[in-house]
Design a protein around this motif. Structure first.
Motif, PDB file in Angstrom:
ATOM      1  N   GLU A  53       0.708  -1.363  -0.126  1.00  0.00           N
ATOM      2  CA  GLU A  53      -0.068  -0.105  -0.037  1.00  0.00           C
ATOM      3  C   GLU A  53       0.677   1.217  -0.075  1.00  0.00           C
ATOM      4  O   GLU A  53       0.573   2.275  -0.641  1.00  0.00           O
ATOM      5  N   LEU A  54       1.878   1.257   0.786  1.00  0.00           N
ATOM      6  CA  LEU A  54       2.751   2.134   0.982  1.00  0.00           C
ATOM      7  C   LEU A  54       3.524   2.576  -0.405  1.00  0.00           C
ATOM      8  O   LEU A  54       3.631   3.878  -0.925  1.00  0.00           O
TER       9      LEU A  54
ATOM     10  N   SER B 178       2.664   2.039  -3.364  1.00  0.00           N
ATOM     11  CA  SER B 178       1.505   2.565  -4.482  1.00  0.00           C
ATOM     12  C   SER B 178       1.541   3.938  -4.317  1.00  0.00           C
ATOM     13  O   SER B 178       1.351   4.951  -5.018  1.00  0.00           O
ATOM     14  N   LYS B 179       1.225   4.189  -2.929  1.00  0.00           N
ATOM     15  CA  LYS B 179       0.915   5.657  -2.568  1.00  0.00           C
ATOM     16  C   LYS B 179       2.042   6.447  -2.796  1.00  0.00           C
ATOM     17  O   LYS B 179       1.931   7.700  -3.311  1.00  0.00           O
TER      18      LYS B 179
ATOM     19  N   ASP C 249       2.505   7.235  -6.743  1.00  0.00           N
ATOM     20  CA  ASP C 249       1.450   8.144  -7.034  1.00  0.00           C
ATOM     21  C   ASP C 249       1.879   9.547  -6.796  1.00  0.00           C
ATOM     22  O   ASP C 249       1.349  10.515  -7.500  1.00  0.00           O
ATOM     23  N   GLN C 250       2.515   9.798  -5.711  1.00  0.00           N
ATOM     24  CA  GLN C 250       2.852  11.201  -5.367  1.00  0.00           C
ATOM     25  C   GLN C 250       4.458  11.601  -5.902  1.00  0.00           C
ATOM     26  O   GLN C 250       4.994  12.455  -5.664  1.00  0.00           O
TER      27      GLN C 250
ATOM     28  N   SER D  78       0.126   6.691   8.312  1.00  0.00           N
ATOM     29  CA  SER D  78      -0.278   7.783   7.295  1.00  0.00           C
ATOM     30  C   SER D  78      -0.049   9.226   7.697  1.00  0.00           C
ATOM     31  O   SER D  78       0.616   9.989   6.707  1.00  0.00           O
TER      32      SER D  78
ATOM     33  N   ASP E 294       2.827  11.943   5.810  1.00  0.00           N
ATOM     34  CA  ASP E 294       2.437  13.208   5.438  1.00  0.00           C
ATOM     35  C   ASP E 294       3.373  14.197   6.123  1.00  0.00           C
ATOM     36  O   ASP E 294       3.928  15.192   5.560  1.00  0.00           O
TER      37      ASP E 294
END
Length: 305
Positions: free
Chosen positions: A21-22, A24-25, A28-29, A115, A119
């Motif tokens: 999950e991390l 992919s995140k 995407d960024q 999460s 950030d």
């Protein structure tokens, strides 16, 4: 394109799922992401009958990891954290430690806080805390036989552990000392809350530039923990007829024969922990080990005569 690394415990499903999950995140960024498992930092044990197989410290860096990585994230428990630092410390990469295990003494955040932590990191709102590591080497007739990078401690003992051993130990330029005990522990300040603490050694705050030598069940009232400058090189000569076992950070080890020499010194590589808030060591001691908690009720007021 900025670059980040992820190291995870591939034995734990939650760590594997979170790593995906991390990954992919971050992609995407706009980040380039390098994935690796903590298995690469576990050296294992030498064969009982054969010679130890030397794995150079710098060779444990995972494929794709280099100095361009701005920071790395490790997903696992304390064992995975120790393994991850063995992999990336030669590159000087700061590491965010995420607890997916139990104790998590070395971890900064829990997985349900990840999460928010990511950030905060992407915004550059974090500090880096540097902690010392050890270079542990075994020599046989001046030939380097085995070596490892160590964040917590090096332990040397006989099989079985309850059998007494004799050690001749030289610390820097000081006169050598003799210790008779079940074994010895050589610990960093980070490792002072691990095996060393259980063996009766003192807790040392991380910023103090010292090492400590702790005998395990010594055969003399005079043999107690010793704290000394971490610039001193330690030479250990086993004065025994049988082989000993050396364990580094609880997950790597080597047999040490009677004529071998163990050398331990502060490594030029450091462990760099990412802290999302100012480090507070006493608070960690209280939360994880119950240090400083009141056991009796304190008076609410004092009446003066």
């Amino acid at each position: 394109m900025p670059k980040v690394g992820i190291i995870y415990n591939d034995v734990k499903p939650v760590a594997c799922r979170t790593a995906e999950e991390l990954h992919s995140k971050l992609i995407d960024q706009g980040w380039e992401v390098c994935l690796a498992t903590g298995l690469g930092g576990i050296l294992g044990y030498s064969e009982l009958e054969g010679e130890a197989c030397r794995i150079p410290i710098e060779s444990l860096v995972p494929p794709g990891f280099d100095e361009e990585i701005q920071f790395a994230i490790v997903l696992g428990g304390d064992g995975t954290v120790l393994s991850a630092f063995r992999q990336i410390a030669p590159l000087g990469i700061p590491l965010l430690t995420v607890n997916t295990g139990h104790m998590g003494f070395l971890t900064e955040v829990y997985i349900n806080q990840l999460s928010t932590a990511i950030d905060q990191m992407l915004a550059g709102e974090y500090e880096v805390e540097t902690r010392s590591m050890l270079a542990v080497q075994v020599f046989r007739r001046d030939r380097l036989l085995w070596e490892a990078l160590c964040l917590n401690e090096m332990v040397l003992h006989r099989e079985p552990l309850t059998s007494m051993c004799h050690f001749e130990i030289g610390i820097g330029r000081h006169a050598p000392v003799d210790i008779a005990a079940d074994g010895i522990i050589l610990s960093t300040p980070t490792g002072s809350t691990a095996y060393s603490l259980s063996a009766g050694g003192p807790v040392v705050t991380p910023g103090v530039s010292v090492l400590q030598l702790v005998p395990i069940c010594p055969h003399s009232l005079a043999s107690r923990a010793l704290v000394f400058d971490d610039q001193e090189v330690v030479q250990i000569f086993p004065a025994n007829l049988d082989r000993l076992v050396m364990v580094v950070d609880g997950n790597a080890g080597c047999y040490v024969m009677p004529d071998d020499r163990v050398q331990v010194e502060r490594s030029p590589y450091n462990a760099r922990f990412i802290r999302l808030q100012a480090p507070e060591f006493f608070q960690v001691l209280r939360e994880k080990l119950g240090w400083g908690l009141p056991h009796i009720a304190k008076p609410t007021s004092v009446e003066l005569p």
